[in-house]
Write a protein that holds these residues in place. Structure first.
Motif, PDB file in Angstrom:
ATOM      1  N   VAL A 307      31.528  39.957  41.214  1.00 29.57           N
ATOM      2  CA  VAL A 307      32.613  39.864  40.237  1.00 29.57           C
ATOM      3  C   VAL A 307      33.945  39.736  40.983  1.00 29.57           C
ATOM      4  O   VAL A 307      34.803  38.932  40.623  1.00 29.57           O
ATOM      5  CB  VAL A 307      32.615  41.095  39.302  1.00 29.57           C
ATOM      6  N   GLY A 308      34.071  40.521  42.043  1.00 28.34           N
ATOM      7  CA  GLY A 308      35.283  40.438  42.854  1.00 28.34           C
ATOM      8  C   GLY A 308      35.488  39.045  43.422  1.00 28.34           C
ATOM      9  O   GLY A 308      36.593  38.511  43.447  1.00 28.34           O
ATOM     10  N   LYS A 309      34.378  38.449  43.868  1.00 33.44           N
ATOM     11  CA  LYS A 309      34.448  37.080  44.400  1.00 33.44           C
ATOM     12  C   LYS A 309      34.967  36.122  43.337  1.00 33.44           C
ATOM     13  O   LYS A 309      35.844  35.297  43.595  1.00 33.44           O
ATOM     14  CB  LYS A 309      33.047  36.600  44.819  1.00 33.44           C
ATOM     15  N   ILE A 310      34.412  36.242  42.132  1.00 32.10           N
ATOM     16  CA  ILE A 310      34.821  35.359  41.035  1.00 32.10           C
ATOM     17  C   ILE A 310      36.304  35.559  40.744  1.00 32.10           C
ATOM     18  O   ILE A 310      37.067  34.610  40.567  1.00 32.10           O
ATOM     19  CB  ILE A 310      33.979  35.651  39.771  1.00 32.10           C
ATOM     20  N   TYR A 311      36.720  36.806  40.736  1.00 33.61           N
ATOM     21  CA  TYR A 311      38.116  37.141  40.489  1.00 33.61           C
ATOM     22  C   TYR A 311      39.024  36.445  41.497  1.00 33.61           C
ATOM     23  O   TYR A 311      40.004  35.794  41.144  1.00 33.61           O
ATOM     24  CB  TYR A 311      38.260  38.659  40.570  1.00 33.61           C
ATOM     25  N   ILE A 312      38.639  36.563  42.757  1.00 35.33           N
ATOM     26  CA  ILE A 312      39.485  35.983  43.801  1.00 35.33           C
ATOM     27  C   ILE A 312      39.482  34.456  43.723  1.00 35.33           C
ATOM     28  O   ILE A 312      40.528  33.817  43.785  1.00 35.33           O
ATOM     29  CB  ILE A 312      39.033  36.475  45.185  1.00 35.33           C
ATOM     30  N   GLU A 313      38.299  33.868  43.518  1.00 34.19           N
ATOM     31  CA  GLU A 313      38.227  32.405  43.428  1.00 34.19           C
ATOM     32  C   GLU A 313      39.002  31.895  42.221  1.00 34.19           C
ATOM     33  O   GLU A 313      39.637  30.851  42.263  1.00 34.19           O
ATOM     34  CB  GLU A 313      36.777  31.916  43.328  1.00 34.19           C
ATOM     35  N   SER A 314      38.954  32.634  41.128  1.00 36.63           N
ATOM     36  CA  SER A 314      39.546  32.149  39.878  1.00 36.63           C
ATOM     37  C   SER A 314      41.073  32.068  39.983  1.00 36.63           C
ATOM     38  O   SER A 314      41.714  31.389  39.202  1.00 36.63           O
ATOM     39  CB  SER A 314      39.147  33.041  38.713  1.00 36.63           C
ATOM     40  N   LYS A 315      41.639  32.752  40.939  1.00 37.20           N
ATOM     41  CA  LYS A 315      43.101  32.694  41.079  1.00 37.20           C
ATOM     42  C   LYS A 315      43.580  31.456  41.815  1.00 37.20           C
ATOM     43  O   LYS A 315      44.754  31.146  41.793  1.00 37.20           O
ATOM     44  CB  LYS A 315      43.589  33.950  41.801  1.00 37.20           C
TER      45      LYS A 315
END
Ligand code: UDP
Ligand code: MG
Length: 327
Positions: A307-315
């Motif tokens: 989820v953290g990865k998705i969060y970072i990529e989504s920015k």
């Protein structure tokens, strides 16, 4: 260009990309050795006179960038040294990527990335260029042994590479970031948009014609490792979670296994009740509470990583910001 100005337009332009984080202690020696290497390669007609050594400063807090600027300005080196400087410490993989992209923009035909601390044998570059001339797009520098590493680093590294393989990520064992990439491979690499960069996994996934060159890795020339345990663990977690969703699947299977165990436990409890054996121990209860709690937390942690990865990529944040650049 002084005595380097032997005209040769057929030889490829080489960029040696060197990430540097607080490397003021090693830079004088590293630059001397690289200068000798570049000069002999140019004289031998193997690389063009436009070849450069590009130092990529990773937001160092010591005199690293000043040293790079001095090397750039020193007429003795005939303009071979150049550099870029990131605005902040972004880590080895990001600064290396920044350096490779700068080399690509400046029109290199071929790049070689290597660490600043002279652990990678500079002379292996000749073999890399040989393989490139024979048609390889990517040439990996592979260490022939890990004698110079601590037992701990050796153990953790081999565990990491076996785990990567088990999880289905292609890596080249015992190769770090000492490798040659030609312009075609660099262009392919430039199309990767992810913020979580793990070059050791991405580069093998590019495909192309590859080769390997073996070399002996020495000790760090001076200073200490810029890779303390914390960064190493972060690197490993990034490497795994950037390439594989297998850990998530393991969590699902573990959950199913626990479900089956709990059904068996339920049957056992019911049977004990019926035949009248007193269930007396709170020990077993306590143990299972801790066990289940631990299993749940681990699972949540793994899910959280993704989820953290998705969060970072989504920015879609920039991976790095180049603050200064030398010509
Ligand atoms: N490095 C970097 N940024 C960092 C950490 C390291 O650019 O945040 C560079 C460092 O200057 C060196 C290379 O990455 O050129 C490898 O680091 P080091 O030699 O400390 O790692 P080790 O060989 O101990 O794994
Ligand atoms: Mg090192």
């Amino acid at each position: 260009m002084g005595d380097l100005a032997v005209e040769n337009n057929v030889s490829p332009t080489l960029y040696v990309v060197v990430p540097c984080y607080n490397e003021e202690e090693v830079l004088p020696e590293t630059s001397k050795r690289l200068w000798q290497k570049i000069r002999s390669l140019i004289r031998g007609g193997r690389i063009s006179t436009k070849s450069r050594v590009l130092f990529a400063n990773d937001g160092s807090s010591d005199r690293t960038w000043e040293t790079i600027c001095e090397l750039h300005d020193n007429p003795e080196y005939e303009g071979v040294f150049t550099g870029i400087s990131l605005s902040h410490n972004r880590g080895h993989q990001n600064v290396l990527y920044a350096g490779l992209m700068a080399a690509l923009e400046r029109g290199c035909d071929v790049s070689v990335s290597m660490d600043a601390d002279l652990q990678d044998d500079i002379d292996a570059m000749d073999g890399m260029l040989d393989a490139y001339e024979r048609g390889a797009n990517i040439v990996y520098g592979v260490r022939d042994n890990r004698d110079t590493d601590t037992l701990f680093k050796r153990g953790t590294a081999s565990a990491f590479y076996s785990m990567m393989r088990a999880l289905g990520t292609e890596t080249v064992p015992n190769s770090a970031d000492y490798r040659l990439m030609d312009v075609q491979a660099l262009e392919a690499l430039s199309r990767y948009g992810e913020a979580n960069l793990f070059l050791r996994g991405i580069v093998p996934s590019l495909g192309f014609t590859t080769a390997e060159v073996y070399y002996r890795r020495g000790e760090r020339f001076a200073g200490e490792s810029k890779y303390p345990l914390k960064k190493m663990v972060g690197f490993a977690v990034d490497g795994i979670t950037s390439f594989s969703v297998t850990p998530l699947r393991i969590v699902t299977f573990a959950g199913l296994a626990f479900l089956i165990i709990s059904v068996i436990m339920l049957i056992y409890a019911l049977v004990s009740l019926v035949i009248g054996v007193a269930v007396s121990g709170w020990t077993s209860l306590l143990v299972s509470i801790w066990f289940v709690g631990g299993a749940l937390m681990t699972s949540l942690g793994i899910v959280g990583e993704y989820v953290g990865k998705i969060y970072i990529e989504s920015k879609h944040r920039p991976r790095y910001i180049v603050a200064e650049e030398l010509s």
